[in-house]
Enzyme design. Structure first.
Site, PDB file in Angstrom:
ATOM      1  N   GLY A  85       0.698  -1.288   0.119  1.00  0.00           N
ATOM      2  CA  GLY A  85      -0.188   0.048  -0.042  1.00  0.00           C
ATOM      3  C   GLY A  85       0.784   1.359   0.067  1.00  0.00           C
TER       4      GLY A  85
ATOM      5  N   GLU B 214       3.680  -6.640   1.869  1.00  0.00           N
ATOM      6  CA  GLU B 214       3.187  -7.062   0.238  1.00  0.00           C
ATOM      7  C   GLU B 214       3.315  -5.962  -0.614  1.00  0.00           C
ATOM      8  OE1 GLU B 214      -0.776  -8.575   1.275  1.00  0.00           O
ATOM      9  OE2 GLU B 214      -0.194 -10.308   2.136  1.00  0.00           O
ATOM     10  N   PRO B 215       4.355  -5.166  -0.649  1.00  0.00           N
ATOM     11  CA  PRO B 215       4.462  -4.284  -1.673  1.00  0.00           C
ATOM     12  C   PRO B 215       4.285  -4.542  -3.274  1.00  0.00           C
ATOM     13  CG  PRO B 215       6.636  -4.444  -0.915  1.00  0.00           C
ATOM     14  CD  PRO B 215       5.889  -5.641  -0.240  1.00  0.00           C
ATOM     15  N   GLY B 216       3.465  -3.677  -3.874  1.00  0.00           N
ATOM     16  CA  GLY B 216       3.301  -3.956  -5.251  1.00  0.00           C
ATOM     17  C   GLY B 216       3.801  -2.692  -6.090  1.00  0.00           C
TER      18      GLY B 216
ATOM     19  N   CYS C  52     -13.677   4.536 -28.984  1.00  0.00           N
ATOM     20  CA  CYS C  52     -14.956   5.244 -29.007  1.00  0.00           C
ATOM     21  C   CYS C  52     -15.666   5.306 -27.435  1.00  0.00           C
ATOM     22  CB  CYS C  52     -15.919   4.385 -29.969  1.00  0.00           C
ATOM     23  SG  CYS C  52     -15.072   4.105 -31.571  1.00  0.00           S
ATOM     24  N   GLU C  53     -14.971   5.819 -26.910  1.00  0.00           N
ATOM     25  CA  GLU C  53     -15.433   6.228 -25.532  1.00  0.00           C
ATOM     26  C   GLU C  53     -14.928   7.664 -25.072  1.00  0.00           C
ATOM     27  OE1 GLU C  53     -16.107   3.845 -22.199  1.00  0.00           O
ATOM     28  OE2 GLU C  53     -16.121   1.955 -23.550  1.00  0.00           O
TER      29      GLU C  53
ATOM     30  N   TYR D 231       0.003  -1.906 -12.121  1.00  0.00           N
ATOM     31  CA  TYR D 231      -1.477  -1.927 -12.484  1.00  0.00           C
ATOM     32  C   TYR D 231      -1.772  -1.063 -14.083  1.00  0.00           C
ATOM     33  CZ  TYR D 231      -1.423  -2.850  -7.610  1.00  0.00           C
ATOM     34  OH  TYR D 231      -1.189  -3.434  -6.368  1.00  0.00           O
TER      35      TYR D 231
HETATM   36  N1  LLP Z   1      -1.756  -6.736  -0.518  1.00  0.00           N
HETATM   37  C1  LLP Z   1      -3.258  -6.913  -1.037  1.00  0.00           C
HETATM   38  C2  LLP Z   1      -3.965  -7.813  -0.008  1.00  0.00           C
HETATM   39  C3  LLP Z   1      -3.907  -6.176  -1.769  1.00  0.00           C
HETATM   40  O1  LLP Z   1      -4.931  -6.288  -2.119  1.00  0.00           O
HETATM   41  C4  LLP Z   1      -2.665  -5.206  -2.620  1.00  0.00           C
HETATM   42  C5  LLP Z   1      -3.266  -4.474  -3.579  1.00  0.00           C
HETATM   43  C6  LLP Z   1      -1.423  -5.238  -2.283  1.00  0.00           C
HETATM   44  C7  LLP Z   1      -1.012  -6.165  -1.268  1.00  0.00           C
HETATM   45  C8  LLP Z   1      -0.565  -4.640  -3.010  1.00  0.00           C
HETATM   46  O2  LLP Z   1      -0.739  -3.128  -2.701  1.00  0.00           O
HETATM   47  P1  LLP Z   1       0.180  -1.848  -3.345  1.00  0.00           P
HETATM   48  O3  LLP Z   1       1.470  -2.119  -2.565  1.00  0.00           O
HETATM   49  O4  LLP Z   1       0.328  -2.060  -4.658  1.00  0.00           O
HETATM   50  O5  LLP Z   1      -0.218  -0.743  -3.181  1.00  0.00           O
HETATM   51  N2  LLP Z   1      -5.427  -1.287  -9.521  1.00  0.00           N
HETATM   52  C9  LLP Z   1      -5.505  -0.224  -8.409  1.00  0.00           C
HETATM   53  C10 LLP Z   1      -4.710  -0.795  -7.354  1.00  0.00           C
HETATM   54  C11 LLP Z   1      -5.402  -2.020  -6.769  1.00  0.00           C
HETATM   55  C12 LLP Z   1      -4.555  -2.607  -5.494  1.00  0.00           C
HETATM   56  C13 LLP Z   1      -5.336  -3.652  -4.929  1.00  0.00           C
HETATM   57  N3  LLP Z   1      -4.710  -4.444  -3.970  1.00  0.00           N
HETATM   58  C14 LLP Z   1      -4.538   1.039  -9.289  1.00  0.00           C
HETATM   59  O6  LLP Z   1      -4.289   1.027 -10.312  1.00  0.00           O
HETATM   60  O7  LLP Z   1      -4.347   1.715  -8.483  1.00  0.00           O
END
Ligand code: LLP
Length: 421
Positions: free
Chosen positions: A239, A275-277, A346-347, A375
């Site tokens: 997050g 859990e960073p993404g 077309c949107e 994402y």
């Molecule tokens: N762990 C869990 C359980 C999650 O649901 C998520 C993201 C993460 C970790 C990773 O979070 P991060 O570090 O990436 O913030 N599609 C959206 C973001 C959706 C995030 C969903 N869950 C966007 O493009 O902003």
């Protein structure tokens, strides 16, 4: 910091000119920087140093096999949310012992898959899910290690669609009921409680909600231990936000986040998982497009690109901002003008940015969207029968296509026409 810089007036990915990749693969495409992925992983590793920890990369942000294999080579575990992501992690060589299974609706088939292939833990999100997992594991004669995801009712102060820690959100079990739910879990066969999980949302730019949530987790750890549960692992979710607007945003650094972790849960003797993404993959990627037309509208000028909302849905879906820059650097002091930057779908929602100031653009000019590594590709579709765009990985002075563009035949032949039609 990322590794997409102008060198001699031309935007590069590490040492490779973006224009060279464009000539080789044609636009639009995604390009990722290995050095940036590495750097972001290391920032977290440094931030959590001194703690027994595992960084489980949230694959949902970018699950290309090359990206996850690279992350695993750095020592990352994986956070997966589907059987597909689990199999991707395994295919990239990640051992089951380093894979955490999150997600609000795991099916019995997905549970079986993970129990057969090996799993570090399931982050269970509800009592019905807990019961199904208990049955599946018990029938297989194995024990499923679990944490329960608690919903701490904390407002992460982020976009409505990506906040997950308020009581009205579908995620986790209310923290107020946690003791009851853990007692239930302890009574079920086939489950072994190992810890607590929490994830309050994505793109957080303030540390206060993390601090509040993690303090609640610390308090719960004491309570659950007092109830006789062995709590040895805390999964603190992902997050942490990234600067989408380089000019005026400076979210907290991983180091500051690490201090919050240490301050709140650091002395509980638990193994810490995060859990960073986005923070790992977001600024490690660009979306590169070409300008098809420059169209003068009524009082505004449209840049019509060959990339569209199907390639990068974030602006349409969340009103998200991505910095958009020319691949050939504008001359210093060159005059800018406002453009509406749009795709060909077309949107009206197929609009990346309105009234964005850029120096003059000609048809054929290359444009790059920053912060598109998370994402982006994973949320793309073939809407309007536009093929998924290629993904390219750069390392130093080399680049490789890590997902090729499908041909139109590939797309058409995926459909089948019933004999009776
Ligand atoms: N762990 C869990 C359980 C999650 O649901 C998520 C993201 C993460 C970790 C990773 O979070 P991060 O570090 O990436 O913030 N599609 C959206 C973001 C959706 C995030 C969903 N869950 C966007 O493009 O902003």
């Amino acid at each position: 910091m990322d590794h997409f810089l102008y060198q001699n007036g031309a935007l590069h990915a590490e040492k490779v000119p973006i224009a060279e990749i464009a000539a080789a693969v044609r636009t639009p495409f995604y390009v990722y920087s290995t050095a940036t992925l590495t750097r972001h992983y290391q920032l977290f590793a440094e931030a959590l140093s001194g703690l027994d920890h595992l960084i489980c990369y949230a694959m949902k942000s970018n699950s290309n096999q090359a990206v996850i294999q690279h992350m695993a080579s750095l020592g990352a575990g994986m956070d997966v949310v589907s059987g597909g992501e689990y199999l991707r992690a395994k295919a990239a060589g990640v051992p089951g012992q380093r894979i955490v299974f999150s997600g609000v609706g795991k099916t019995a088939d997905e549970m079986r898959l993970a129990l057969e292939g090996g799993i570090r833990q399931f982050n269970v999100e509800s009592e019905p899910e807990m019961q199904v997992l208990s049955q599946v594991a018990d029938n297989m004669g194995v024990t499923a290690p679990i944490t329960v995801r608690v919903n701490p009712d904390v407002d992460a102060k982020t976009h409505e669609k990506i906040a997950t820690g308020r009581k009205e959100d579908k995620f986790g079990i209310p923290i107020a009921r946690a003791r009851e739910v853990y007692a239930h879990a302890a009574a079920l066969p086939g489950l072994k409680i190992i810890g607590i999980d929490v994830h309050i949302g994505s793109q957080l730019t303030d540390l206060a909600p993390f601090e509040t949530a993690y303090n609640k987790v610390a308090e719960l750890t004491h309570q659950l231990r007092a109830d006789g549960h062995e709590i040895t692992r805390l999964d603190l979710g992902g997050g942490l936000g990234i600067p989408y607007e380089h000019s005026n945003s400076a979210p907290p650094l991983p180091l500051e986040y690490g201090e919050v972790v240490k301050r709140t849960v650091g002395d509980l003797g638990c193994e810490i998982e995060i859990e960073p993404g986005r923070l790992i993959s977001g600024n490690a990627g660009l979306l590169v497009a070409s300008t098809i037309y420059v169209k003068e509208g009524e009082g505004r000028c449209f840049l019509i690109l060959d990339a569209a909302m199907n390639d990068l849905i974030r602006p349409a879906m969340y009103g998200a901002h991505h910095d958009i820059v020319p691949v050939i650097e504008a001359a210093p002091g060159a005059e800018q003008q406002p453009f509406d930057i749009v795709g060909p779908v077309c949107e009206s929602g197929d609009t990346f940015a309105k009234q964005r100031h850029l120096t003059p653009v000609e048809p054929g000019d290359l444009i790059a969207f920053r912060s598109a590594g998370a994402y982006g590709a994973v949320m793309s579709s073939e809407y309007n029968s536009r093929p998924l765009i290629p993904e390219v990985l750069v390392q130093g002075d080399q680049f490789a296509v890590i997902r090729a563009r499908p041909t139109f035949d590939d797309i058409i032949n995926r459909d089948t026409i019933p004999e009776w039609l």
